[in-house]
Design an enzyme around this catalytic site. Sequence first.
Site, mmCIF file in Angstrom:
data_model
loop_
_atom_site.group_PDB
_atom_site.id
_atom_site.type_symbol
_atom_site.label_atom_id
_atom_site.label_comp_id
_atom_site.label_asym_id
_atom_site.label_seq_id
_atom_site.Cartn_x
_atom_site.Cartn_y
_atom_site.Cartn_z
ATOM 1 N N HIS A 68 -1.121 -21.272 -1.168
ATOM 2 C CA HIS A 68 0.040 -20.375 -1.334
ATOM 3 C C HIS A 68 0.693 -19.942 -2.255
ATOM 4 O O HIS A 68 1.103 -18.669 -2.658
ATOM 5 C CB HIS A 68 0.900 -21.106 -0.359
ATOM 6 C CG HIS A 68 0.670 -20.886 1.044
ATOM 7 N ND1 HIS A 68 -0.529 -21.736 1.634
ATOM 8 C CD2 HIS A 68 1.324 -20.449 2.436
ATOM 9 C CE1 HIS A 68 -0.459 -21.484 2.862
ATOM 10 N NE2 HIS A 68 0.574 -20.924 3.524
ATOM 11 N N GLU A 94 12.912 2.766 13.940
ATOM 12 C CA GLU A 94 11.609 3.716 13.383
ATOM 13 C C GLU A 94 10.690 3.392 14.647
ATOM 14 O O GLU A 94 10.738 2.625 15.556
ATOM 15 C CB GLU A 94 11.135 3.311 12.087
ATOM 16 C CG GLU A 94 10.847 1.785 11.865
ATOM 17 C CD GLU A 94 10.212 1.745 10.600
ATOM 18 O OE1 GLU A 94 10.029 2.683 9.564
ATOM 19 O OE2 GLU A 94 9.924 0.373 10.095
ATOM 20 N N LEU A 110 11.134 1.392 6.952
ATOM 21 C CA LEU A 110 10.356 1.901 5.696
ATOM 22 C C LEU A 110 11.099 3.140 5.061
ATOM 23 O O LEU A 110 11.569 4.052 5.898
ATOM 24 C CB LEU A 110 8.952 2.165 5.972
ATOM 25 C CG LEU A 110 8.400 2.624 4.709
ATOM 26 C CD1 LEU A 110 7.802 1.233 4.236
ATOM 27 C CD2 LEU A 110 7.009 3.307 4.807
ATOM 28 N N LYS A 146 6.459 -1.824 1.981
ATOM 29 C CA LYS A 146 5.263 -1.405 2.341
ATOM 30 C C LYS A 146 4.022 -2.202 2.370
ATOM 31 O O LYS A 146 3.221 -1.958 1.663
ATOM 32 C CB LYS A 146 4.729 0.104 1.839
ATOM 33 C CG LYS A 146 4.124 1.102 2.900
ATOM 34 C CD LYS A 146 4.043 2.510 2.576
ATOM 35 C CE LYS A 146 3.053 3.371 3.226
ATOM 36 N NZ LYS A 146 3.272 3.424 4.631
ATOM 37 N N TYR A 176 0.894 -1.321 -0.184
ATOM 38 C CA TYR A 176 -0.012 -0.045 0.078
ATOM 39 C C TYR A 176 0.862 1.275 -0.037
ATOM 40 O O TYR A 176 1.990 1.040 0.042
ATOM 41 C CB TYR A 176 -1.103 -0.059 1.127
ATOM 42 C CG TYR A 176 -0.266 0.017 2.480
ATOM 43 C CD1 TYR A 176 0.571 -0.772 3.177
ATOM 44 C CD2 TYR A 176 -0.612 1.568 3.138
ATOM 45 C CE1 TYR A 176 1.115 -0.545 4.343
ATOM 46 C CE2 TYR A 176 0.132 1.744 4.575
ATOM 47 C CZ TYR A 176 0.737 1.020 5.151
ATOM 48 O OH TYR A 176 1.469 0.982 6.173
ATOM 49 N N ARG A 202 -7.739 -21.231 -1.931
ATOM 50 C CA ARG A 202 -6.906 -20.746 -1.260
ATOM 51 C C ARG A 202 -5.420 -21.580 -1.307
ATOM 52 O O ARG A 202 -5.515 -22.834 -0.875
ATOM 53 C CB ARG A 202 -7.180 -20.895 0.475
ATOM 54 C CG ARG A 202 -5.988 -20.506 1.341
ATOM 55 C CD ARG A 202 -6.526 -20.278 2.661
ATOM 56 N NE ARG A 202 -5.445 -19.934 3.616
ATOM 57 C CZ ARG A 202 -4.456 -20.369 3.990
ATOM 58 N NH1 ARG A 202 -4.284 -21.857 3.484
ATOM 59 N NH2 ARG A 202 -3.418 -20.174 4.714
HETATM 60 N N1 PLP Z 1 7.548 3.582 8.869
HETATM 61 C C1 PLP Z 1 6.618 2.975 8.831
HETATM 62 C C2 PLP Z 1 6.569 1.481 9.479
HETATM 63 C C3 PLP Z 1 5.542 3.367 8.402
HETATM 64 O O1 PLP Z 1 4.216 2.967 8.480
HETATM 65 C C4 PLP Z 1 5.410 4.977 7.822
HETATM 66 C C5 PLP Z 1 4.244 5.419 7.176
HETATM 67 O O2 PLP Z 1 3.254 4.575 7.211
HETATM 68 C C6 PLP Z 1 6.445 5.563 7.597
HETATM 69 C C7 PLP Z 1 7.872 5.026 8.309
HETATM 70 C C8 PLP Z 1 6.755 6.782 7.276
HETATM 71 O O3 PLP Z 1 6.393 6.849 5.968
HETATM 72 P P1 PLP Z 1 5.896 8.252 5.085
HETATM 73 O O4 PLP Z 1 6.743 9.270 5.437
HETATM 74 O O5 PLP Z 1 6.208 7.767 3.486
HETATM 75 O O6 PLP Z 1 4.624 8.168 5.208
#
Ligand code: PLP
Length: 299
Positions: A102, A182, A206, A150, A32, A100
């Site tokens: 995998h 993070e 991320l 993501k 997403y 279903r």
């Molecule tokens: N880290 C994680 C785990 C996230 O889910 C998000 C955003 O949803 C971010 C960092 C920040 O990403 P962005 O600045 O692209 O929204």
Amino acid sequence: MSIAYLNGQFLPIEEAKVPALDRGFLFGDGIYEVIPVYAGKLFRFKQHIARLENSLRSISLPLEQSLQNWADMCHQLVERNQLDNATIYLQITRGAYLERNHDFPANPTPTIFAMITPLPSIQRQPSSQDLQGISVITAEDIRWQRCDIKAITLLANCLLKQQALECGANDTILVRNGVAFEATSSNLFMVRDGVIITPPLSEHLLPGVTRDFVLWLAEQHGILTEERLIPEHELLQADEIWLTSSTKEIRPVTRLNDAIIGDGTAGPVWRQMYDHYQQLKVQLYRGEIDSNSEGEIAL
Ligand code: PLP
């Protein structure tokens, strides 16, 4: 009533239905994006779509869509919902099949879904809540080894966020082997001696679009930045801690596991960055910028 997008159609969100055999539902097999919209403009759109394409590649899900197609769809959502400031949630799964199994289907027909939610209009001055900051706890990162994708599989993130809420805190900073990477839905920044520090990109976090934007914005204004690992214990020595994301922008953290960070309110470097961020949005509203010299701010 909000208008959503599902597989080529715009429809009221209540009517947007996906089959129970969708692999997103059965396996969490999807990815997403969350894209902010300011003054009707898609903010850092190219970067969001580049990350989306990267996520698709990482899960071996082929999908031919041009940047322009994605932009048209997003602009339609903005227009049909008559929103100026909003976030667009865009999700793609590997689609629905008759059993279903995998194994990846040979020729997938992805499910593409998008919805939009309003954001508050521009706030030139921080609210008292902004200045107060948020409280966080730290916890071991129980997520998988590909946090750079993501992915829609967010159960670990939800558990870790819930852990914070049950401790009376707002969020959790995630730690692996004594190193902070993070938070559950945002990137991590720390300020020490006037330098803005954030962990380098890796499979443990991320690649936040806001993270990159904050680094860029700081450099534009001559504030020093550094990408390096942050040991958990060093967070307590930080002058400031921030969490960043497309919806939260830059959020100051003023309590960490019950310790006070800085003087317990949002710090001076945060305040500077807040002003720069809002200033840029004001320029977008006024139509003074559509894109910066790199052509990357908004579409
Ligand atoms: N880290 C994680 C785990 C996230 O889910 C998000 C955003 O949803 C971010 C960092 C920040 O990403 P962005 O600045 O692209 O929204």
